[in-house]
Design a protein around this motif. Structure first.
Motif, PDB file in Angstrom:
ATOM      1  N   THR A 234       0.846  -1.187   0.000  1.00  0.00           N
ATOM      2  CA  THR A 234       0.000   0.000   0.000  1.00  0.00           C
ATOM      3  C   THR A 234       0.884   1.241   0.000  1.00  0.00           C
ATOM      4  OG1 THR A 234      -1.837   1.113   1.127  1.00  0.00           O
ATOM      5  CG2 THR A 234      -0.160   0.123   2.529  1.00  0.00           C
ATOM      6  N   LYS A 235       0.333   2.346  -0.447  1.00  0.00           N
ATOM      7  CA  LYS A 235       1.084   3.608  -0.431  1.00  0.00           C
ATOM      8  C   LYS A 235       0.660   4.455   0.757  1.00  0.00           C
ATOM      9  CE  LYS A 235       2.369   7.665  -3.141  1.00  0.00           C
ATOM     10  NZ  LYS A 235       2.222   8.386  -4.411  1.00  0.00           N
ATOM     11  N   ASP A 236      -0.649   4.693   0.885  1.00  0.00           N
ATOM     12  CA  ASP A 236      -1.168   5.437   2.027  1.00  0.00           C
ATOM     13  C   ASP A 236      -1.574   4.467   3.119  1.00  0.00           C
ATOM     14  OD1 ASP A 236      -0.830   7.780   0.592  1.00  0.00           O
ATOM     15  OD2 ASP A 236      -2.869   7.732  -0.215  1.00  0.00           O
ATOM     16  N   ILE A 237      -1.319   4.844   4.364  1.00  0.00           N
ATOM     17  CA  ILE A 237      -1.640   3.989   5.503  1.00  0.00           C
ATOM     18  C   ILE A 237      -2.859   4.572   6.206  1.00  0.00           C
ATOM     19  CG2 ILE A 237      -0.839   3.046   7.696  1.00  0.00           C
ATOM     20  CD1 ILE A 237       1.652   4.163   5.042  1.00  0.00           C
ATOM     21  N   ASP A 238      -3.976   3.863   6.148  1.00  0.00           N
ATOM     22  CA  ASP A 238      -5.240   4.326   6.717  1.00  0.00           C
ATOM     23  C   ASP A 238      -5.596   3.514   7.945  1.00  0.00           C
ATOM     24  OD1 ASP A 238      -6.383   6.416   4.765  1.00  0.00           O
ATOM     25  OD2 ASP A 238      -5.811   4.781   3.427  1.00  0.00           O
ATOM     26  N   LEU A 239      -5.740   4.207   9.081  1.00  0.00           N
ATOM     27  CA  LEU A 239      -6.029   3.550  10.355  1.00  0.00           C
ATOM     28  C   LEU A 239      -7.167   4.265  11.066  1.00  0.00           C
ATOM     29  CD1 LEU A 239      -2.301   3.212  11.493  1.00  0.00           C
ATOM     30  CD2 LEU A 239      -3.768   1.320  10.745  1.00  0.00           C
ATOM     31  N   ILE A 240      -8.159   3.499  11.493  1.00  0.00           N
ATOM     32  CA  ILE A 240      -9.262   4.045  12.287  1.00  0.00           C
ATOM     33  C   ILE A 240      -8.862   3.974  13.758  1.00  0.00           C
ATOM     34  CG2 ILE A 240     -11.734   3.912  12.785  1.00  0.00           C
ATOM     35  CD1 ILE A 240     -11.954   2.001  10.343  1.00  0.00           C
ATOM     36  N   VAL A 241      -9.113   5.068  14.481  1.00  0.00           N
ATOM     37  CA  VAL A 241      -8.916   5.087  15.942  1.00  0.00           C
ATOM     38  C   VAL A 241     -10.298   5.348  16.540  1.00  0.00           C
ATOM     39  CG1 VAL A 241      -7.525   5.982  17.828  1.00  0.00           C
ATOM     40  CG2 VAL A 241      -6.681   6.164  15.483  1.00  0.00           C
ATOM     41  N   PRO A 242     -11.042   4.291  16.870  1.00  0.00           N
ATOM     42  CA  PRO A 242     -12.455   4.458  17.250  1.00  0.00           C
ATOM     43  C   PRO A 242     -12.695   5.227  18.551  1.00  0.00           C
ATOM     44  CG  PRO A 242     -11.990   2.197  16.563  1.00  0.00           C
ATOM     45  CD  PRO A 242     -10.671   2.880  16.764  1.00  0.00           C
ATOM     46  N   VAL A 243     -11.774   5.141  19.512  1.00  0.00           N
ATOM     47  CA  VAL A 243     -11.997   5.738  20.834  1.00  0.00           C
ATOM     48  C   VAL A 243     -11.389   7.145  20.883  1.00  0.00           C
ATOM     49  CG1 VAL A 243     -11.615   5.485  23.316  1.00  0.00           C
ATOM     50  CG2 VAL A 243     -11.987   3.447  21.890  1.00  0.00           C
ATOM     51  N   THR A 244     -12.207   8.135  21.259  1.00  0.00           N
ATOM     52  CA  THR A 244     -11.788   9.541  21.213  1.00  0.00           C
ATOM     53  C   THR A 244     -10.538   9.812  22.032  1.00  0.00           C
ATOM     54  OG1 THR A 244     -14.064  10.265  20.845  1.00  0.00           O
ATOM     55  CG2 THR A 244     -12.516  11.905  21.696  1.00  0.00           C
TER      56      THR A 244
END
Length: 207
Positions: free
Chosen positions: A48-58
């Motif tokens: 992958t080129k861009d690294i996309d990560l969800i951080v669900p907890v504020t």
């Protein structure tokens, strides 16, 4: 297999980077990979080129943003990059938001993600395959179509569950008709590759 090239990140290299973060951290954070990052970690894509990560907890998101900047990551258009690896853009999505889509359920819920690895401080998962397809087809770029076909070709996605979940998500979008047209376009491509049954194709095309 061809080399991923100098500006593409393999799953092993990404895991090494996150392990380095873990060594420097003094707090817990749960990360859910999405997009091409998830596909790379799940070995559906080579890199992958861009690294996309969800951080669900504020609270975890706030701590993580402070942390990555403290170790040298700098703001770049659309995300954060480190001077040592300036070609890799890290994008952190907050809460249930992914690209242009709000997930109907927290990606931390049981069954909504696939565990990749857990370290002392970091829990890393990948978004489940159904939601990966939904979020990519809501964005609807050409590469998203190709990625969704690759996901479906694993044989691990139930077509009827996907249709049900996708339709539900589309009903909450500002332009549900457009989102459903994207889905029909995907099913047409899956049909051309004999990945879905004729009865399912007929059902989708009738909407």
């Amino acid at each position: 297999m061809t080399s991923p090239g100098p500006y593409r990140l393999t799953g092993d290299k990404l895991l090494q980077t996150i392990e380095n973060w873990d060594r420097l951290m003094n707090f817990r954070v749960q990360l859910i990979a999405c997009g091409g990052t998830a596909l790379t970690l799940l070995k559906i894509k080579e890199s992958t080129k861009d690294i996309d990560l969800i951080v669900p907890v504020t609270d975890e998101y706030k701590k993580l943003m402070k942390f990555v900047k403290s170790i040298g990551y700098q703001e770049k258009v659309g995300g954060l990059a480190h001077p040592d690896d300036p070609h890799f853009l890290y994008q952190f999505w907050h809460g249930n938001r992914v690209f242009t889509t709000d997930l109907l359920y927290s990606p931390l819920e049981f069954g909504k993600h696939i565990l990749i690895k857990e370290w002392r401080h970091i829990y890393l998962g990948a978004l489940n395959l159904v939601d990966l397809i939904i979020t990519k087809m809501f964005r609807g770029a050409g590469v998203d179509m190709d990625d969704c076909i690759a996901v479906f070709a694993t044989g691990q996605v139930d077509a009827h569950e996907l249709f049900e979940r996708y339709s539900e998500a589309a009903s909450y979008d500002l332009n549900p008709d457009k989102m459903m047209r994207n889905f029909v376009a995907l099913v047409d491509q899956l049909d051309l590759k004999d990945l879905v049954a004729p009865a399912f194709v007929k059902k989708v095309r009738s909407i």
